[in-house]
Design an enzyme around this catalytic site. Sequence first.
Site, mmCIF file in Angstrom:
data_model
loop_
_atom_site.group_PDB
_atom_site.id
_atom_site.type_symbol
_atom_site.label_atom_id
_atom_site.label_comp_id
_atom_site.label_asym_id
_atom_site.label_seq_id
_atom_site.Cartn_x
_atom_site.Cartn_y
_atom_site.Cartn_z
ATOM 1 C CE LYS A 194 29.041 -3.640 43.036
ATOM 2 N NZ LYS A 194 27.593 -3.960 42.943
ATOM 3 N NE ARG A 226 27.579 -9.765 43.684
ATOM 4 C CZ ARG A 226 27.263 -9.533 42.419
ATOM 5 N NH1 ARG A 226 26.631 -10.460 41.711
ATOM 6 N NH2 ARG A 226 27.580 -8.387 41.846
ATOM 7 C CG ASN A 232 25.985 -6.724 44.921
ATOM 8 O OD1 ASN A 232 26.752 -5.764 44.892
ATOM 9 N ND2 ASN A 232 25.218 -7.051 43.899
ATOM 10 C CG HIS A 235 30.999 -4.443 38.637
ATOM 11 N ND1 HIS A 235 29.779 -4.473 38.014
ATOM 12 C CD2 HIS A 235 31.930 -4.398 37.645
ATOM 13 C CE1 HIS A 235 29.957 -4.422 36.702
ATOM 14 N NE2 HIS A 235 31.258 -4.378 36.443
HETATM 15 P P1 GDP Z 1 25.287 -7.609 38.760
HETATM 16 O O1 GDP Z 1 25.872 -7.630 37.364
HETATM 17 O O2 GDP Z 1 25.127 -8.999 39.333
HETATM 18 O O3 GDP Z 1 26.078 -6.721 39.706
HETATM 19 O O4 GDP Z 1 23.817 -7.006 38.687
HETATM 20 P P2 GDP Z 1 23.190 -5.844 37.785
HETATM 21 O O5 GDP Z 1 24.141 -5.426 36.713
HETATM 22 O O6 GDP Z 1 21.844 -6.319 37.358
HETATM 23 O O7 GDP Z 1 22.963 -4.652 38.821
HETATM 24 C C1 GDP Z 1 23.985 -3.750 39.185
HETATM 25 C C2 GDP Z 1 23.906 -3.505 40.696
HETATM 26 O O8 GDP Z 1 22.695 -2.813 41.025
HETATM 27 C C3 GDP Z 1 23.837 -4.770 41.535
HETATM 28 O O9 GDP Z 1 25.122 -5.347 41.754
HETATM 29 C C4 GDP Z 1 23.196 -4.259 42.820
HETATM 30 O O10 GDP Z 1 24.158 -3.608 43.655
HETATM 31 C C5 GDP Z 1 22.222 -3.213 42.300
HETATM 32 N N1 GDP Z 1 20.850 -3.744 42.080
HETATM 33 C C6 GDP Z 1 20.477 -4.609 41.100
HETATM 34 N N2 GDP Z 1 19.149 -4.849 41.139
HETATM 35 C C7 GDP Z 1 18.666 -4.113 42.184
HETATM 36 C C8 GDP Z 1 17.344 -3.940 42.741
HETATM 37 O O11 GDP Z 1 16.350 -4.513 42.292
HETATM 38 N N3 GDP Z 1 17.233 -3.114 43.827
HETATM 39 C C9 GDP Z 1 18.315 -2.464 44.361
HETATM 40 N N4 GDP Z 1 18.108 -1.680 45.442
HETATM 41 N N5 GDP Z 1 19.571 -2.600 43.862
HETATM 42 C C10 GDP Z 1 19.734 -3.416 42.779
HETATM 43 MG MG MG Z 2 25.913 -6.140 35.879
#
Ligand code: GDP
Ligand code: MG
Length: 199
Positions: free
Chosen positions: A17, A143, A163, A166
């Site tokens: 990212k 991370r 973070n 992806h």
């Molecule tokens: P990942 O698969 O571990 O990347 O997580 P997800 O698919 O659930 O979420 C996509 C991205 O959204 C994450 O990598 C974070 O950058 C962001 N994100 C996820 N949950 C939150 C949240 O509760 N608050 C905020 N501000 N960002 C979030």
């Molecule tokens: Mg995801």
Amino acid sequence: MSPNAAGIVERTLVLLKPDAVARGLAGQILARFETVGLKIVALKMVMPTRDFVARHYPNTPEWIAGMGKKTLETYKDRGLDPIAEVGTTDPMKIGEMVKAWNIDYLSSGPVVAVIFEGLHAITTVRKLCGATMPFSADPGSIRGSYSSTSAVVGNATKRAVRNLVHASSTPEEVAHETAHWFGTEKPCVYRRADEDVLA
Ligand code: GDP
Ligand code: MG
């Protein structure tokens, strides 16, 4: 039986990212994956548009509501009032907000898109990335090694959690995301010098 015949050689998509690229961590992060034996079979640097990034995410009602629910959990854990923070308690509305924060984030600078191939690549890559929130990601994970931020910071600043990486989490995401980032470009087919020892 060869690993390939057993169906455990997988491909998966990783994005470095914009924060990872801006912090000069691209090489170190790629090395984390390469060191465990994952093979780079496609790689490019892209300055993605907002529209392109919007189509990276699943955008299903379930995915949007899921994002909203996770954000609501963080507010609850911290004793914060979602109405005061974002003006609603509706998971769909909050999910749409988090999606917009992700679009801001991924389109804010260059991204490195990579397809890795290797044994159990989808699971192995997710394990190396660590938990979504850097503060709770294992210390040896990507991370957890390069950040300690959390949803508390992201939500307070109305930004997606920075973070660094992806990674696709299911074969369905792999199919959608590799097609999205690489279109009809074919991954390279070659053998790594250490393949026979690592497999
Ligand atoms: P990942 O698969 O571990 O990347 O997580 P997800 O698919 O659930 O979420 C996509 C991205 O959204 C994450 O990598 C974070 O950058 C962001 N994100 C996820 N949950 C939150 C949240 O509760 N608050 C905020 N501000 N960002 C979030
Ligand atoms: Mg995801």
